[in-house]
Design a protein around this motif. Structure first.
Motif, PDB file in Angstrom:
ATOM      1  N   LEU A 122     -19.887   2.600  -3.766  1.00 50.01           N
ATOM      2  CA  LEU A 122     -18.425   2.698  -3.697  1.00 50.01           C
ATOM      3  C   LEU A 122     -17.948   2.676  -2.246  1.00 50.01           C
ATOM      4  CD1 LEU A 122     -17.866   5.395  -6.462  1.00 50.01           C
ATOM      5  CD2 LEU A 122     -17.169   2.990  -6.592  1.00 50.01           C
ATOM      6  N   LEU A 123     -18.663   3.374  -1.362  1.00 45.21           N
ATOM      7  CA  LEU A 123     -18.279   3.396   0.047  1.00 45.21           C
ATOM      8  C   LEU A 123     -18.554   2.051   0.718  1.00 45.21           C
ATOM      9  CD1 LEU A 123     -19.426   6.984   1.065  1.00 45.21           C
ATOM     10  CD2 LEU A 123     -17.092   6.170   0.715  1.00 45.21           C
ATOM     11  N   ASP A 124     -19.613   1.347   0.295  1.00 49.71           N
ATOM     12  CA  ASP A 124     -19.872   0.002   0.822  1.00 49.71           C
ATOM     13  C   ASP A 124     -18.674  -0.907   0.570  1.00 49.71           C
ATOM     14  OD1 ASP A 124     -22.392   0.699   1.699  1.00 49.71           O
ATOM     15  OD2 ASP A 124     -23.436  -0.169  -0.025  1.00 49.71           O
ATOM     16  N   GLU A 125     -18.064  -0.743  -0.578  1.00 53.06           N
ATOM     17  CA  GLU A 125     -16.902  -1.555  -0.928  1.00 53.06           C
ATOM     18  C   GLU A 125     -15.640  -1.063  -0.213  1.00 53.06           C
ATOM     19  OE1 GLU A 125     -14.325  -2.737  -4.944  1.00 53.06           O
ATOM     20  OE2 GLU A 125     -16.348  -1.897  -5.134  1.00 53.06           O
ATOM     21  N   MET A 126     -15.516   0.239  -0.032  1.00 59.56           N
ATOM     22  CA  MET A 126     -14.290   0.820   0.505  1.00 59.56           C
ATOM     23  C   MET A 126     -14.205   0.768   2.030  1.00 59.56           C
ATOM     24  SD  MET A 126     -12.904   4.743  -0.043  1.00 59.56           S
ATOM     25  CE  MET A 126     -13.532   5.484   1.475  1.00 59.56           C
ATOM     26  N   VAL A 127     -15.284   1.120   2.710  1.00 63.03           N
ATOM     27  CA  VAL A 127     -15.241   1.347   4.158  1.00 63.03           C
ATOM     28  C   VAL A 127     -14.775   0.126   4.956  1.00 63.03           C
ATOM     29  CG1 VAL A 127     -16.675   1.835   6.180  1.00 63.03           C
ATOM     30  CG2 VAL A 127     -16.854   3.273   4.136  1.00 63.03           C
ATOM     31  N   PRO A 128     -15.231  -1.085   4.658  1.00 60.57           N
ATOM     32  CA  PRO A 128     -14.779  -2.221   5.471  1.00 60.57           C
ATOM     33  C   PRO A 128     -13.274  -2.457   5.441  1.00 60.57           C
ATOM     34  CG  PRO A 128     -16.723  -2.820   4.204  1.00 60.57           C
ATOM     35  CD  PRO A 128     -16.262  -1.498   3.679  1.00 60.57           C
ATOM     36  N   ARG A 129     -12.583  -1.908   4.484  1.00 60.46           N
ATOM     37  CA  ARG A 129     -11.145  -2.161   4.378  1.00 60.46           C
ATOM     38  C   ARG A 129     -10.340  -1.357   5.391  1.00 60.46           C
ATOM     39  NH1 ARG A 129     -12.048  -1.469  -1.390  1.00 60.46           N
ATOM     40  NH2 ARG A 129     -10.627   0.321  -1.462  1.00 60.46           N
ATOM     41  N   GLY A 130     -10.880  -0.257   5.905  1.00 57.87           N
ATOM     42  CA  GLY A 130     -10.170   0.511   6.908  1.00 57.87           C
ATOM     43  C   GLY A 130      -9.156   1.496   6.383  1.00 57.87           C
ATOM     44  N   SER A 131      -8.719   1.319   5.153  1.00 54.34           N
ATOM     45  CA  SER A 131      -7.820   2.269   4.498  1.00 54.34           C
ATOM     46  C   SER A 131      -7.956   2.067   2.995  1.00 54.34           C
ATOM     47  CB  SER A 131      -6.361   2.068   4.931  1.00 54.34           C
ATOM     48  OG  SER A 131      -5.866   0.822   4.450  1.00 54.34           O
ATOM     49  N   ALA A 132      -7.592   3.097   2.232  1.00 55.89           N
ATOM     50  CA  ALA A 132      -7.748   3.002   0.781  1.00 55.89           C
ATOM     51  C   ALA A 132      -7.036   4.167   0.114  1.00 55.89           C
ATOM     52  CB  ALA A 132      -9.230   3.013   0.397  1.00 55.89           C
ATOM     53  N   ASP A 133      -6.831   4.028  -1.182  1.00 55.23           N
ATOM     54  CA  ASP A 133      -6.462   5.160  -2.024  1.00 55.23           C
ATOM     55  C   ASP A 133      -7.770   5.840  -2.405  1.00 55.23           C
ATOM     56  OD1 ASP A 133      -5.681   6.967  -3.945  1.00 55.23           O
ATOM     57  OD2 ASP A 133      -5.175   5.447  -5.457  1.00 55.23           O
ATOM     58  N   LEU A 134      -7.998   7.030  -1.891  1.00 57.76           N
ATOM     59  CA  LEU A 134      -9.279   7.708  -2.108  1.00 57.76           C
ATOM     60  C   LEU A 134      -9.512   8.018  -3.585  1.00 57.76           C
ATOM     61  CD1 LEU A 134     -11.642   8.893  -0.335  1.00 57.76           C
ATOM     62  CD2 LEU A 134     -10.604  11.118  -0.798  1.00 57.76           C
ATOM     63  N   ILE A 135      -8.444   8.275  -4.338  1.00 58.95           N
ATOM     64  CA  ILE A 135      -8.617   8.571  -5.761  1.00 58.95           C
ATOM     65  C   ILE A 135      -9.179   7.353  -6.478  1.00 58.95           C
ATOM     66  CG2 ILE A 135      -7.486   9.333  -7.879  1.00 58.95           C
ATOM     67  CD1 ILE A 135      -7.517  11.442  -5.633  1.00 58.95           C
ATOM     68  N   ALA A 136      -8.549   6.198  -6.282  1.00 56.84           N
ATOM     69  CA  ALA A 136      -8.970   4.987  -6.983  1.00 56.84           C
ATOM     70  C   ALA A 136     -10.304   4.453  -6.475  1.00 56.84           C
ATOM     71  CB  ALA A 136      -7.898   3.905  -6.850  1.00 56.84           C
ATOM     72  N   SER A 137     -10.604   4.678  -5.186  1.00 53.55           N
ATOM     73  CA  SER A 137     -11.790   4.070  -4.587  1.00 53.55           C
ATOM     74  C   SER A 137     -13.046   4.922  -4.694  1.00 53.55           C
ATOM     75  CB  SER A 137     -11.524   3.761  -3.107  1.00 53.55           C
ATOM     76  OG  SER A 137     -10.466   2.837  -2.968  1.00 53.55           O
ATOM     77  N   LEU A 138     -12.890   6.259  -4.757  1.00 57.16           N
ATOM     78  CA  LEU A 138     -14.066   7.129  -4.775  1.00 57.16           C
ATOM     79  C   LEU A 138     -13.944   8.301  -5.740  1.00 57.16           C
ATOM     80  CD1 LEU A 138     -16.827   7.905  -3.491  1.00 57.16           C
ATOM     81  CD2 LEU A 138     -15.540   9.252  -1.805  1.00 57.16           C
ATOM     82  N   ALA A 139     -12.867   9.070  -5.643  1.00 56.13           N
ATOM     83  CA  ALA A 139     -12.783  10.329  -6.390  1.00 56.13           C
ATOM     84  C   ALA A 139     -12.801  10.108  -7.892  1.00 56.13           C
ATOM     85  CB  ALA A 139     -11.521  11.095  -5.987  1.00 56.13           C
TER      86      ALA A 139
END
Length: 394
Positions: A122-139
């Protein structure tokens, strides 16, 4: 006659403000006594019930046999089926023993490598974007994937299930809540039937279908549906908000975030303080007075519904000095985030494990993590405490 306290009016800043920060309201109530007749803030028609505040009164209420979990009405037409949140002894002990035969500490501990792998993906997908909705991306996706794999639920539409699940625990209307229960019940019936007909598997739901006590007792079809519902919904919704609320608390307290980054051996205590300071469950599900009950000079009439304010109990200065201070080095013992007594949360070890792995990995991968705007979409109702959206950047 006891005054009825409208929680949103008492909050003095409306429904949305109460959801964002209910703690000052609870503090005012606690100063007046341990029991209050309140009108809940919705959604849907307001409900009048009794609210127990304060750590000592809450802890006592958890183990008071005069406060029953079984509703005083006929549940034969209940959509979901019997489960632990609606059961009292001896039926509660019977159901719990059948589940704990399979949902063991060893089964949970063995999940750690898989939880880490899912988190990393999940973090591999999220981290390169630089910003995210933490609920939708990880929590949300982390505990959702974990509980689905644990139970042996096949790939399902995450967005669809997220919608159904949220409408169950934090409904926007009675109609939406009913529709979500119907949809989930149908899904679980199909899932259980498929597993009955399939070759034996080693997932938890298959094990619950097969498990039999020494006296030959086993879960009925309705009980299987109820337990699958409880494990699937409660097994991920609470962890979603543990991660979301916990990250928000850290980012709102830079000194505590810096202390944790400097010494990751504090992670266990940090998770416990997150649970105490702004835990995922604000109040219990309903209990019902089986007889008139006097608490702190107030009598709760027989049959009336009762909630225990967990969020307030864990901010009580009589139990936790300087309770509104977030301190990851605080001695954590005694919080009620997972309940107390025979109804202590069955999934607490799994939630703690997921929380530790998610937080450690997030902080390792995002060294300059920060909030990216205000939290958005506070969950309605009194049961779950959290937000629908938490924007972060790094």
């Amino acid at each position: 006659m006891t005054e009825i306290v409208d929680l949103t009016e008492y909050a003095d800043h409306g429904r949305a403000g109460f959801y964002a920060d209910p703690y000052p309201v609870y503090e005012k109530l606690r100063a007046r006594g341990p029991v209050h007749h309140v009108r809940t803030p919705g959604p849907g028609p307001a409900e009048e019930l009794w609210l127990i505040v304060g750590h000592e009164a809450a802890r006592a209420a958890f183990t008071d046999p005069r406060l029953a979990k079984t509703p005083p009405w006929d549940m034969t037409d209940d959509l979901i089926g019997p489960h632990l949140l609606f059961a009292d002894p001896p039926e509660h002990g019977r159901l719990r023993s059948l589940v704990t035969r399979e949902f063991t500490p060893g089964r949970v501990a063995a999940l750690a490598p898989r939880i880490q792998k899912i988190t990393d993906e999940l973090l591999d997908e999220m981290v390169p974007r630089g910003s995210a909705d933490l609920i939708a991306s990880l929590a949300f996706p982390l505990p959702f994937v974990v509980i689905c794999e644990l139970l042996g639920v096949p790939d399902i539409d995450r967005d669809r299930f997220r919608r159904m699940s949220t409408q169950v625990v934090a409904p926007t209307s009675d109609e939406e809540a009913y529709a979500a229960h119907v949809e989930i019940a149908g899904f679980l019936d199909e899932l259980i039937e498929d597993k009955r007909c399939a070759a034996p598997a080693d997932d938890l739901l298959s094990a619950l279908i097969r498990t039999t006590a020494e006296d030959g007792d086993r879960l009925s079809p309705a009980e299987l549906r109820g337990m699958a519902f409880l494990l699937l919904v409660a097994g991920h919704e609470t962890t979603v908000n543990l991660i979301g609320n916990g990250v928000r608390a850290l980012l709102d307290h830079p000194d505590q975030l810096a202390a944790l980054r400097a010494d990751m051996t504090l992670i266990d205590g940090a998770v416990e303080e997150m649970l105490r300071y702004d835990g995922p469950v604000e109040t219990t599900t309903h209990r019902f007075a089986v007889e008139p009950i006097e608490i702190g000079g107030t009598v709760i009439p027989a049959g009336d519904p009762v909630l225990i304010a967990i969020g307030d109990a864990d901010r009580d200065p009589d139990r936790f000095p300087d309770p509104d201070r977030f301190d990851i080095r605080r001695a954590p013992r005694g919080h009620l985030a997972f309940g107390h007594g025979i109804h202590f949360c069955l999934g607490a070890p799994l939630a703690r494990l997921e929380g530790r792995i998610a937080l450690r990995s997030l902080l390792d991968r995002c060294p300059d993590l920060a909030l990216d705007g205000e939290p958005d979409g506070w969950l309605p109702g009194l049961l779950m405490r959290g937000v629908r959206t938490l924007r972060v950047r790094w």
